[in-house]
Design a protein around this motif. Sequence first.
Motif, short mmCIF file in Angstrom:
data_model
loop_
_atom_site.label_atom_id
_atom_site.label_comp_id
_atom_site.label_asym_id
_atom_site.label_seq_id
_atom_site.Cartn_x
_atom_site.Cartn_y
_atom_site.Cartn_z
N SER A 27 0.85 -1.18 0.00
CA SER A 27 0.00 0.00 0.00
C SER A 27 0.89 1.24 0.00
O SER A 27 1.96 1.26 0.61
N ASP A 31 -3.96 9.58 2.43
CA ASP A 31 -4.67 8.70 1.51
C ASP A 31 -3.86 7.43 1.37
O ASP A 31 -2.65 7.48 1.15
N ASP A 32 -4.52 6.30 1.49
CA ASP A 32 -3.86 5.00 1.47
C ASP A 32 -4.42 4.19 0.32
O ASP A 32 -5.60 3.87 0.28
N GLU A 33 -3.56 3.86 -0.63
CA GLU A 33 -3.99 3.08 -1.79
C GLU A 33 -3.27 1.75 -1.79
O GLU A 33 -2.04 1.68 -1.81
N GLU A 70 -2.15 -1.27 -3.64
CA GLU A 70 -1.89 -1.61 -5.03
C GLU A 70 -2.40 -3.02 -5.33
O GLU A 70 -2.13 -3.96 -4.60
N ASN A 94 -8.78 2.39 -1.91
CA ASN A 94 -8.22 3.73 -1.78
C ASN A 94 -9.00 4.42 -0.67
O ASN A 94 -10.19 4.70 -0.82
N GLU A 154 -13.61 5.42 2.50
CA GLU A 154 -13.14 5.07 1.16
C GLU A 154 -13.19 6.29 0.24
O GLU A 154 -14.17 7.04 0.23
N ASN A 155 -12.12 6.50 -0.52
CA ASN A 155 -12.11 7.53 -1.56
C ASN A 155 -12.80 6.98 -2.80
O ASN A 155 -12.36 5.99 -3.37
N THR A 157 -13.67 7.23 -6.54
CA THR A 157 -13.25 7.88 -7.79
C THR A 157 -14.33 7.74 -8.84
O THR A 157 -14.89 6.64 -9.03
#
Length: 601
Positions: free
Chosen positions: A5, A113-115, A117, A122, A145-146, A148
């Motif tokens: 991440s 922000d934590d994404e 992979e 996200n 949660e982000n 998109t």
Amino acid sequence: MANISSASGTLTLQGGWTQEALDAFLPVLDSWEFYGAYGLQWCGPVSLENPTADFYGSGRWSFTGTLESFDDWTRDWIKNGPDDTSHPLTQEQYDLFLTLMCEQDLSIFMEFDDEEEGCGVNEHETGVFTSDGKSLFYEVLSCAENITEWKDLGKSAFDAAVDFFLDFLSEPDETAMRAWVMKNVTPTEAFENFAEYGDDGDYNDLFYSYSENVFSEELLNGFREKFRPDTEIWEGFLAFCESEAGFFQPGFWVGKNDDELEIDLEKGSIAFTVRSPYGVSSSWAWIKDHDDLKERFQWRDTFPYDIVHWHDVKQIAAGRDHVIRLKTDGSVVSADHFGFFDNSSWPGINTAVAAGWEHTAVLAEDGTVRLGGYGYFDQTDDVSEWTDITAVAAGAYHTVGLKADGSVVAAGNNQYGQCDTQDWTDIIAVAAGGALTAGIKKDGTVLLLPEGDPDLDVSGWTDIVAADAGEMYLAGLRSDGTVLVTGHIPEELKEEVSGWTDITAVAAGGWHLLGLKADGTVLAAGAADKGQCDVKDWSDIVSVAAGSALSFGIRSGGAVVSAGCYFNPNAEDEEEENTDEDDADDFRDEDGYWEDDWDED
């Protein structure tokens, strides 16, 4: 699937920070780069005048989990970090930092922000570091949660996705395709990146490197039903989906080409041959991921999926989300959802197994101990020196070994003194769980670490022949078949267990306890929110084991029954509403002696 991440955000000093405290923090902050794989890879300058700094970091599975491990990792860095590091840190420096944080009531606020992979996750999170003067703690304050949307990515990203699917149609309908993509396809820049390579675009990159969760069999079946794709490009893409991604295979699994299947029931995998217009290739799949395979091999919907195939089992040890079993031939087999363990790590004849939160200890026939999994910190070097071991036990993040001479060795996290066994003698059995270590002496009395907690009192225990430890409690079996319990547990559990009789063995889970009766039936008490106490129908049981939310019984013939499921709240059916009270919050003393890091087994 990637398991890294990436996080970016800000770090802010909160409270009345002094120059002394800041000077103590800066070398600690530098050390948080650790070995470069996980931690804070970069952080901007921070000062009393500018208490907020930008940072970039990475973690395993999630950046939150990494932050929660910073105290342990910092201590490991102090002890095992390379000599030529550009950011050294001493124990004295770290102790000073923790002391000043506590005394001056300081905290470090994190917003990022934590994404993750490859996982499609996200999130935006806020949290805070605090200290009790002895350890560093990270607490999540908020997490969302982000989401998109295509409009966030821009017209070119959306157009690239539309064009990707239009290439599969000889008579494209752009209007219908734009509406379908807008409604059904996960917003991503993957298609735009893929299009940049033109004819050299690699479907593997599209599936895995950029956006693994964009595609699914459900999505592509819906696309195929609505648009009837018919171009050569579609045929090539379909061949890739079948051979590489394992899609569209249900007709192949059952009743056909059995001679081409390689089935490994202990690993839960199946390898197969795929024939396509482009030739013959091999692929594989997890049995648990396909309904037809689950039906064929009698796989369960909950972990452990393949328990119907377990046989010749002598002993079981269960952790938070994994199970290790010792077979009658001395071999060891692991079962877990994440692939933490490699069964080849334990060749030869083994005599016992133990499981911590995320690590496993295996006792070999020659009296040595080997570790596997995650979460065992700096235990490996210490354990590698152990000899003449006759029994092993594992707590959350520590391992205990009983030597033939009655002394006890321990390695791993010693935050509460759970590894201070160097003065123990005349011990005939050991137990461990959470941050507890117990030893039964020849005279039937019990030693228990850590010391000084009035709720963990074994001073009056006698005639103890066996014991097991849960997260914050200890159960002792007396020679008369009754059971004693001490620790941070509800009075109702103590009262229920006080009525048990004819017990021959006990097994402690995170917050539940099993008792094996002389007639081969099993009793259970404590937390039952995940079904871990549903043992009333068990019979012919000769051995029991328990994990965080799992219960196991070994039958006389070596077969196994189980109850409960994963502790991991993101796995399988863990999203069900918890119908029991969250007793864990009630188990901590007013002084915070037991911290959040120790709230599950």
